[in-house]
Design a protein around this motif. Structure first.
Motif, PDB file in Angstrom:
ATOM      1  N   UNK A   1     -22.325 -10.536 -17.475  1.00 58.68           N
ATOM      2  CA  UNK A   1     -21.049 -10.250 -16.821  1.00 58.68           C
ATOM      3  C   UNK A   1     -19.856 -10.542 -17.719  1.00 58.68           C
ATOM      4  N   UNK A   2     -20.071 -11.176 -18.859  1.00 65.33           N
ATOM      5  CA  UNK A   2     -19.051 -11.319 -19.903  1.00 65.33           C
ATOM      6  C   UNK A   2     -17.726 -11.871 -19.357  1.00 65.33           C
ATOM      7  N   UNK A   3     -17.820 -12.937 -18.564  1.00 64.28           N
ATOM      8  CA  UNK A   3     -16.621 -13.566 -18.016  1.00 64.28           C
ATOM      9  C   UNK A   3     -16.465 -14.946 -18.633  1.00 64.28           C
ATOM     10  N   UNK A   4     -15.242 -15.287 -19.041  1.00 64.16           N
ATOM     11  CA  UNK A   4     -15.011 -16.605 -19.630  1.00 64.16           C
ATOM     12  C   UNK A   4     -14.773 -17.641 -18.538  1.00 64.16           C
ATOM     13  N   UNK A   5     -14.423 -18.863 -18.932  1.00 69.22           N
ATOM     14  CA  UNK A   5     -14.257 -19.952 -17.966  1.00 69.22           C
ATOM     15  C   UNK A   5     -13.132 -19.682 -16.981  1.00 69.22           C
ATOM     16  N   UNK A   6     -12.219 -18.810 -17.351  1.00 68.88           N
ATOM     17  CA  UNK A   6     -11.100 -18.465 -16.471  1.00 68.88           C
ATOM     18  C   UNK A   6     -11.343 -17.150 -15.741  1.00 68.88           C
ATOM     19  N   UNK A   7     -12.601 -16.687 -15.790  1.00 68.57           N
ATOM     20  CA  UNK A   7     -13.041 -15.467 -15.099  1.00 68.57           C
ATOM     21  C   UNK A   7     -12.371 -14.218 -15.641  1.00 68.57           C
TER      22      UNK A   7
END
Length: 457
Positions: A118-124
């Motif tokens: 889903x390639x989402x970082x810690x901040x979505x």
């Protein structure tokens, strides 16, 4: 004359979990209604070419295969699964997959692409600089966003009607997270017309899925042959336990899943938080710890008293205070989870469960760390989990892991830099993608130092 199925359920991701979980539920529904009256069937495809051999086998077997389930007591049962009626051939443009997704008969599109998919970082935020995402922003189809955007574009052009997009991966608030990632993706591609269509014609329910499903081993086929007399080149194995909780927010027609014990609810949060924080986080911790002790399997790792106690303490001391009050009996859930992990007949590998740690730390573990600090507690039991991952990845950095570590968002240069820095623990603890608002805080860095030293000793 036999009636043909009316609706298609397209699933993207041909791994073992789908075939042991969603396909099993649809098979049960088909068995209830009878082949001649069945209104639904599954079409199965893949984004990447790494499953072409499996898809070819399933095509030869007309989509059928045998599921072996085994209980903690060693009771094995065998069932031929018949819900997959169409195999989508892979091509580098995903033309056949897009055509199936855009067909008016397709009402649900589900997917299992792992947490890292889903390639989402810690901040979505969508990791737009990731090479696969960057490729798909230029029109490619390497990721779920690229594939779904092409399907929805064609679906809009075909006037094929609304569709439900159903994420079946272990991502917290998975439907909402996928929706937000898709919106960011389409915004970056400046597909404004499609964005408007998505908001009116697409839903993305949250779900919670649960069934331990190890990678199939070569000995399953022999047991299937003995039990059923079937030569199956693509059997799958799973534990006997199974659960599926789905937010009842479908855009169009859906199967009557409640008839086969799927829990259709208005809100999945309580189930999801218990699953991700208790089961998924503990599972990963046991895999990392077992690997560090030279063990290969989850069940043998769980039966090591110090590892089992680490998982028990993590849930008891830090997770339960975060999730209480809960509609679930969290103590019972903890004990059932550890019993399932101890099942000696599953032989799930530490390698499989240890994968994708860079997504699991922020998704499954960091929320508990943050909440416990907010509650005024020091999350000592929870801190042992990222400490284990630090020691695990140091083995990877040194090239001394006993297997290949797989992680969808692994940046090798960045991870090597942790351990090559003047203060590796500080560098690790300051990683915002992993630890969000805790990153770089002195008390958190010190807690991780103490946890790592404790585990090393």
């Amino acid at each position: 004359m036999a009636a043909h199925p009316t609706f298609h359920w397209l699933h993207i991701g041909s791994g073992s979990f789908h075939r042991a979980h969603q396909a099993w539920y649809l098979h049960r529904l088909l068995q209830q209604s009878g082949e001649n009256e069945a209104k639904w069937h599954i079409s199965l495809g893949n984004i990447r070419d790494d499953a072409n051999t499996l898809l070819s086998i399933l095509e030869r077997q007309q989509g059928e295969y045998v599921l072996e389930t085994v209980s903690p007591a060693g009771e094995r049962q065998y069932e031929k699964i018949t819900s997959i009626k169409k195999i989508i051939p892979w091509d580098d443009k995903l033309a056949a997959l897009v055509a199936e997704g855009a067909a008016p008969a397709t009402k649900v599109i589900s997917f299992t692409v792992t947490e890292g998919g889903y390639y989402l970082d810690a901040h979505l935020k969508l990791e737009k600089d990731n090479s696969d995402i960057a490729h798909d922003l230029q029109g490619g189809v390497r990721t779920i966003y690229g594939a779904i955007s092409h399907i929805l574009q064609q679906r809009m052009a075909n006037q094929a009607g609304p569709v439900t997009l159903l994420c079946c991966d272990n991502v917290r608030h998975n439907g909402q997270r996928f929706h937000d990632g898709l919106v960011q993706f389409l915004t970056l591609r400046q597909q404004d017309t499609l964005l408007k269509w998505v908001e009116s014609g697409v839903t993305t329910p949250n779900t919670m899925v649960d069934r331990i499903t190890p990678r199939p081993t070569s000995d399953i086929a022999g047991r299937v042959k003995t039990a059923l007399g079937i030569d199956d080149a693509a059997p799958v194995m799973a534990e006997s336990f199974i659960q599926w909780v789905v937010e009842d927010k479908f855009a169009a027609e859906r199967p009557e899943l409640e008839k086969v014990d799927v829990e259709l609810v208005s809100n999945v949060d309580a189930y999801e938080e218990a699953k991700t924080r208790i089961l998924n986080a503990s599972h990963s911790a046991i895999a990392w710890a077992g690997t560090l002790q030279g063990l290969a399997f989850i069940d043998e790792s769980t039966r090591v008293e110090s590892i089992r106690q680490l998982a028990w303490d993590y849930v008891t001391d830090d997770v339960i205070p975060c999730l209480s009050p809960s509609p679930l009996n969290l103590e019972d859930y903890r004990d059932v989870v550890l019993e399932r992990f101890s099942n000696p007949h599953i032989k799930d590998t530490n390698q499989r469960v240890a994968a994708d740690g860079l997504s699991k730390i922020p998704g499954f573990i960091t929320p508990t760390l943050i909440t416990r600090y907010e509650q005024g507690a020091i999350p000592r039991a929870c801190a042992r989990l990222p400490a284990l991952f630090f020691l695990f990845m140091r083995r990877w950095h040194e090239g001394s892991l006993p297997y290949k570590y797989e992680d969808g968002i692994l940046n090798a240069e960045e991870i090597h830099a942790w351990y090559q820095s003047e203060d590796p623990v500080r560098t690790f603890a300051s990683d915002k993608a992993l630890f969000s608002t805790l990153a770089g805080k002195a008390e958190f860095i010190q807690l991780l130092r103490e946890s790592i030293d404790e585990l090393k000793s």
